[in-house]
Write a protein that holds these residues in place. Structure first.
Motif, mmCIF file in Angstrom:
data_model
loop_
_atom_site.group_PDB
_atom_site.id
_atom_site.type_symbol
_atom_site.label_atom_id
_atom_site.label_comp_id
_atom_site.label_asym_id
_atom_site.label_seq_id
_atom_site.Cartn_x
_atom_site.Cartn_y
_atom_site.Cartn_z
ATOM 1 N N PRO A 195 0.802 -1.232 0.000
ATOM 2 C CA PRO A 195 0.000 0.000 0.000
ATOM 3 C C PRO A 195 0.831 1.277 0.000
ATOM 4 C CG PRO A 195 -0.077 -1.099 2.147
ATOM 5 C CD PRO A 195 0.560 -2.059 1.199
ATOM 6 N N ASP A 196 2.073 1.212 0.479
ATOM 7 C CA ASP A 196 2.922 2.406 0.541
ATOM 8 C C ASP A 196 3.942 2.470 -0.589
ATOM 9 O OD1 ASP A 196 1.662 3.227 2.924
ATOM 10 O OD2 ASP A 196 2.972 1.918 4.109
ATOM 11 N N PHE A 197 3.803 1.589 -1.578
ATOM 12 C CA PHE A 197 4.745 1.608 -2.698
ATOM 13 C C PHE A 197 4.587 2.930 -3.445
ATOM 14 C CE2 PHE A 197 6.544 -0.156 -6.737
ATOM 15 C CZ PHE A 197 7.718 -0.656 -6.191
ATOM 16 N N PRO A 219 11.008 -2.492 3.743
ATOM 17 C CA PRO A 219 9.641 -2.121 3.362
ATOM 18 C C PRO A 219 8.839 -3.288 2.798
ATOM 19 C CG PRO A 219 11.184 -1.388 1.687
ATOM 20 C CD PRO A 219 12.013 -1.962 2.801
ATOM 21 N N TYR A 220 9.486 -4.459 2.620
ATOM 22 C CA TYR A 220 8.822 -5.588 1.973
ATOM 23 C C TYR A 220 8.745 -6.780 2.916
ATOM 24 C CZ TYR A 220 10.473 -2.648 -1.849
ATOM 25 O OH TYR A 220 10.760 -1.576 -2.658
ATOM 26 N N SER A 221 7.554 -7.337 3.047
ATOM 27 C CA SER A 221 7.339 -8.478 3.936
ATOM 28 C C SER A 221 7.670 -9.786 3.233
ATOM 29 C CB SER A 221 5.875 -8.514 4.388
ATOM 30 O OG SER A 221 5.033 -8.815 3.284
ATOM 31 N N VAL A 222 7.856 -10.826 4.036
ATOM 32 C CA VAL A 222 8.040 -12.167 3.478
ATOM 33 C C VAL A 222 6.804 -12.568 2.681
ATOM 34 C CG1 VAL A 222 8.355 -14.610 4.050
ATOM 35 C CG2 VAL A 222 9.649 -12.863 5.289
ATOM 36 N N GLU A 223 5.624 -12.110 3.120
ATOM 37 C CA GLU A 223 4.381 -12.439 2.418
ATOM 38 C C GLU A 223 4.412 -11.946 0.976
ATOM 39 O OE1 GLU A 223 1.847 -14.339 3.513
ATOM 40 O OE2 GLU A 223 3.180 -14.706 5.211
ATOM 41 N N LEU A 224 5.038 -10.806 0.738
ATOM 42 C CA LEU A 224 5.143 -10.301 -0.631
ATOM 43 C C LEU A 224 5.940 -11.271 -1.494
ATOM 44 C CD1 LEU A 224 4.885 -8.038 -2.804
ATOM 45 C CD2 LEU A 224 7.083 -7.183 -1.945
ATOM 46 N N PHE A 225 7.090 -11.713 -0.993
ATOM 47 C CA PHE A 225 7.930 -12.622 -1.775
ATOM 48 C C PHE A 225 7.274 -13.996 -1.916
ATOM 49 C CE2 PHE A 225 10.924 -9.452 -0.126
ATOM 50 C CZ PHE A 225 11.481 -9.031 -1.320
ATOM 51 N N VAL A 264 17.539 -8.333 3.910
ATOM 52 C CA VAL A 264 18.804 -7.793 3.411
ATOM 53 C C VAL A 264 18.564 -6.525 2.598
ATOM 54 C CG1 VAL A 264 19.992 -10.029 3.355
ATOM 55 C CG2 VAL A 264 18.662 -9.288 1.368
ATOM 56 N N ARG A 265 19.639 -5.782 2.427
ATOM 57 C CA ARG A 265 19.633 -4.591 1.571
ATOM 58 C C ARG A 265 20.976 -4.521 0.861
ATOM 59 N NH1 ARG A 265 19.322 1.126 4.455
ATOM 60 N NH2 ARG A 265 21.384 0.410 5.134
ATOM 61 N N GLY A 266 20.950 -4.094 -0.389
ATOM 62 C CA GLY A 266 22.213 -4.014 -1.107
ATOM 63 C C GLY A 266 22.059 -3.400 -2.481
ATOM 64 N N VAL A 301 18.433 -1.880 -2.747
ATOM 65 C CA VAL A 301 17.528 -2.966 -3.118
ATOM 66 C C VAL A 301 17.272 -3.792 -1.855
ATOM 67 C CG1 VAL A 301 17.229 -5.041 -4.519
ATOM 68 C CG2 VAL A 301 18.376 -3.021 -5.483
ATOM 69 N N PHE A 302 16.024 -3.826 -1.411
ATOM 70 C CA PHE A 302 15.663 -4.574 -0.210
ATOM 71 C C PHE A 302 15.105 -5.939 -0.601
ATOM 72 C CE2 PHE A 302 15.617 -0.220 1.239
ATOM 73 C CZ PHE A 302 16.054 -0.291 2.554
#
Length: 358
Positions: free
Chosen positions: A126-128, A250-256, A292-294, A314-315
């Protein structure tokens, strides 16, 4: 990632060639008795290809561990093979990340006949940022892939590519599909290369750093993964650091979970249905997904081949998930498939009576 022409037990080479048809028929009857709750073909088209390849071209065998050199993976073994002996199963150890690009750019890169289901991804994000689209970077190592009931297995391989989820392949305004137009795949594994090309994927045989794992550790504590084409200037490089606090992402495991369970296609003729399970013993407690972020650097399709891309901040997550895979399906049979949580993809019962939930 589809299978193609895996290694069969050595005694099979002595069978008469007309056994191939009778064997395929027997397998089809056997699979029709399976008590599983997700949709599968009576017999995968790829299995027929594997059988045909064995009897018509005995010399086309899978690369052995010797041909790949000394290669030992640190990924856990396949825990689904016994529960689902009649299906292709394996383990995918992956770095998954979201690369935001503009919707205008996404529409230029994605074939125009495939609409973008913005409402679908905004229900999860929702916050994308407005006017942006989430591209998936998937850098993965396939491990212990097998068809247990038939003694079929293939050697480990790595792959990486940019993937485009939440696409309206069927034009129904609802069903989410993921376009994976190009991959760099381990050059030593011709089975994996040919299997992916059968979908219409643009495949570049590649060399990997590291050769046998999902990533290597750098002195600064970050992880590193790079695939480089052996025949062109294409490459994808991923460097990630673990976040000190998981909720900083900003991204949940549910998204992936949702994105990676969307049916995948390349040219739209057939689809790959890979069911990835995120709550088995392989991804809980100390093995839970790492946030992670990179950064990601790449020169790969569908971006212009002469342009090198680089994205910072990139998260994503790093996680190993077991999977059940159904290859070369009619994409129309996936209509209504909305990722995890929908009928047929969040609850599967194995042939031994055990149950796995996404």
């Amino acid at each position: 990632m589809p299978l193609s022409m895996p290694r069969f037990p050595s005694k099979a080479a002595s069978y008469p060639r007309n056994i191939a048809y009778r064997w395929a028929t027997s397998i089809q009857k056997h699979r029709s008795k399976m008590s599983i709750q997700f949709s599968v073909l009576p017999i995968s088209a790829i299995l027929i290809l594997m059988i045909s390849a064995l009897f018509l071209s005995p010399s086309n065998s899978a690369p052995t561990s010797e041909s790949q050199g000394m290669c030992t993976s640190h990924t856990q073994s396949n825990i689904l093979a016994e529960s689902f002996p009649n299906s292709a199963t394996g383990v995918l150890n992956a770095t998954l990340g979201i690369i935001p690009i503009s919707l205008d750019l996404a529409r230029r890169l994605i074939p125009p006949q495939y609409g973008i289901l913005e409402k679908a991804y905004r229900s999860l994000l929702p916050d994308f940022p407005e006017g942006m689209y989430p591209v998936l970077i998937q850098a993965a190592h396939d491990h212990d892939v097998q068809f247990r009931a038939y003694g079929i297995s293939i050697d480990d391989f790595s792959r990486v590519g940019l993937e485009f989820p939440f696409l309206d392949l069927l034009g129904d305004g609802y069903s989410s599909f993921r376009w994976a137009p190009a991959q760099l795949i381990s050059a030593v594994n011709e089975i994996a290369v040919d299997g992916s090309r059968a979908y219409g994927t643009i495949v570049s045989p590649a060399e990997y750093e590291p050769a046998c794992n999902a990533y290597s550790a750098l002195p600064n504590g970050a992880t590193y993964f790079k695939g480089s084409s052996v025949s062109s200037h294409e490459f994808v490089e991923v460097e990630m650091e673990q976040l000190p606090v998981p909720n900083l992402s900003p991204y949940s495991v549910e998204l992936f979970k949702n994105i990676t369970n969307q049916p995948t296609f390349a040219n739209g003729t057939t689809c790959d249905n890979m069911i990835r399970l995120f709550n088995t013993t392989m991804s809980v407690d100390e093995l839970a997904p790492r946030t992670v972020r990179g950064r990601v650097k790449a020169k790969t399709f569908p971006f212009p081949e002469e342009e090198e891309q680089e994205w910072a901040d990139v998260f994503g997550i790093q996680v190993a998930t077991p999977f059940i895979e159904n290859n070369y399906l009619d994409c129309r049979t996936m209509q209504g498939y909305a990722g995890t949580g929908g009928p047929g993809d969040s609850h599967v019962a194995g042939s031994l009576g055990d149950v796995h939930d996404l």
